[in-house]
Design an enzyme around this catalytic site. Structure first.
Site, short mmCIF file in Angstrom:
data_model
loop_
_atom_site.label_atom_id
_atom_site.label_comp_id
_atom_site.label_asym_id
_atom_site.label_seq_id
_atom_site.Cartn_x
_atom_site.Cartn_y
_atom_site.Cartn_z
N SER A 44 57.00 92.82 38.66
CA SER A 44 55.81 93.58 38.74
C SER A 44 54.55 93.16 38.24
O SER A 44 54.23 91.82 38.57
CB SER A 44 55.83 95.37 38.78
OG SER A 44 55.24 95.82 39.33
N ASP A 208 58.56 96.33 45.21
CA ASP A 208 58.51 96.19 43.59
C ASP A 208 59.85 96.12 42.89
O ASP A 208 60.80 96.79 43.15
CB ASP A 208 57.82 97.22 43.12
CG ASP A 208 57.36 97.24 41.55
OD1 ASP A 208 58.14 96.62 40.77
OD2 ASP A 208 56.40 97.61 41.32
#
Length: 325
Positions: A44, A208
């Site tokens: 991320s 993510d």
């Protein structure tokens, strides 16, 4: 030569600020240049920080760019990013995301749950089933697309994402992973479920990498590393305070401890940086807010400096930097 791995966890723009504060300590106080790490694992927000390091950005300029301070030298990468317009992000409110409808699991997810139950993570699967977010992460990364070269950065940069159809972790940049342009791999790793829209790579949708783990440090097992430095903005002690964010930190902390134990079981020595109470107070509860980034950098620099000077920790960090303690 001491082989060093660097793990950069997720945490939104606030997490990036935490990265830059800790990396500045490692550069300034210890002499460890994060750009020289043998392997960088980014999840991320950590995928953005890791990519900038591999593009040659120093820890000093990374911190300056985060707080919009003057950059040192001819830092063309960050200057170009600073000039690019970045759309403002809506506040990140996880309780609103949790109210969004879930789609039914497809056959690939069901098959993975049945055939590989030990690798299947129900929470990751649940997040993969959330309705797509309304924001486009690739708009946020437009400048990175202009900066990336024709190939993958070197040395190793591993970017963690989760395949939406079955909730499986995919590590872009690692041998055997699907090929992807750097900006798409970063976008996939940053596509927070329910907030950002998934990113399509090779006909597959990705989310993510924090869906699987906010750090994914265990992917470094079996790499012949001597020391692994972990910077985990979403972990850290919370006590038993109620609320979504403290609960998320406790969950992240449990995963991180499990991953660190897996590395140490192979003889890999680890140094872990996580936000303490002072940093958590400054970081707040909106991981997408740019309101207090300068305070996050400052507080993380001060607290990380104390941790870096602790007995045992300092010795490992100096070994990672190739310098005597």
């Amino acid at each position: 030569m001491t082989r060093v791995g660097l793990v950069l966890g997720g945490g939104g723009v606030v997490g990036q600020a935490y990265h830059s504060g800790v990396l500045a300590v490692l550069q300034h106080d210890v002499g460890f240049d994060a750009r020289t790490a043998d392997v960088v694992v980014g999840t991320s927000a950590g995928s953005i920080t890791g990519a900038l390091l591999r593009l040659g950005v120093s820890a000093e300029n990374l911190a300056a760019w985060t707080v919009r301070a003057p950059l040192s030298g001819t830092e063309h990468v960050l200057r170009q990013m600073a000039e690019a317009p970045v759309p403002e992000l809506a506040p990140f409110r996880p309780w609103e995301l949790l109210r969004r409808p879930l789609r039914l699991p497809g056959r690939h997810m069901v098959q993975r749950a049945v055939t590989r139950p030990l690798q299947f993570r129900p929470m990751a699967a649940g997040m993969a089933l959330m309705a797509p977010g309304r924001h486009d992460i690739l708009e946020q990364l437009a400048a990175l697309r202009e900066l990336e070269g024709p190939g993958w950065p070197e040395p190793d940069l591993w970017i963690c994402a989760v395949r939406r159809r079955d909730g499986r972790r995919v590590v872009f940049g690692r041998s055997g992973a699907p090929e992807a342009p750097l900006h798409l791999a970063i976008g996939a790793s940053c596509a927070v479920p329910g907030y950002f829209a998934p990113v399509t790579i090779g006909g597959q949708s990705y989310l993510d990498g924090g869906v699987h783990s906010p750090t994914n440090a265990a992917v470094l097992r079996g790499q012949g590393l001597d020391i692994v430095i972990v910077i985990a903005p979403m972990s850290g002690p919370t006590g038993w305070r109620p609320g979504v964010f403290p609960a998320a930190r406790r969950y992240s902390d449990r995963l991180l401890q499990r991953e660190v134990k897996a590395l140490e079981a192979e003889g890999v020595r680890t140094v872990v940086f996580t936000p303490g109470p002072d940093e958590q107070l400054v970081m707040g509860n909106d991981m997408m807010s740019r309101a207090r980034l300068d305070e996050v950098v400052q507080q993380s620099f001060l607290t990380a400096g104390v941790h870096a000077a602790a007995p045992g920790v300092a010795e490992l960090l100096h070994a990672a930097a190739g310098r005597p303690g």
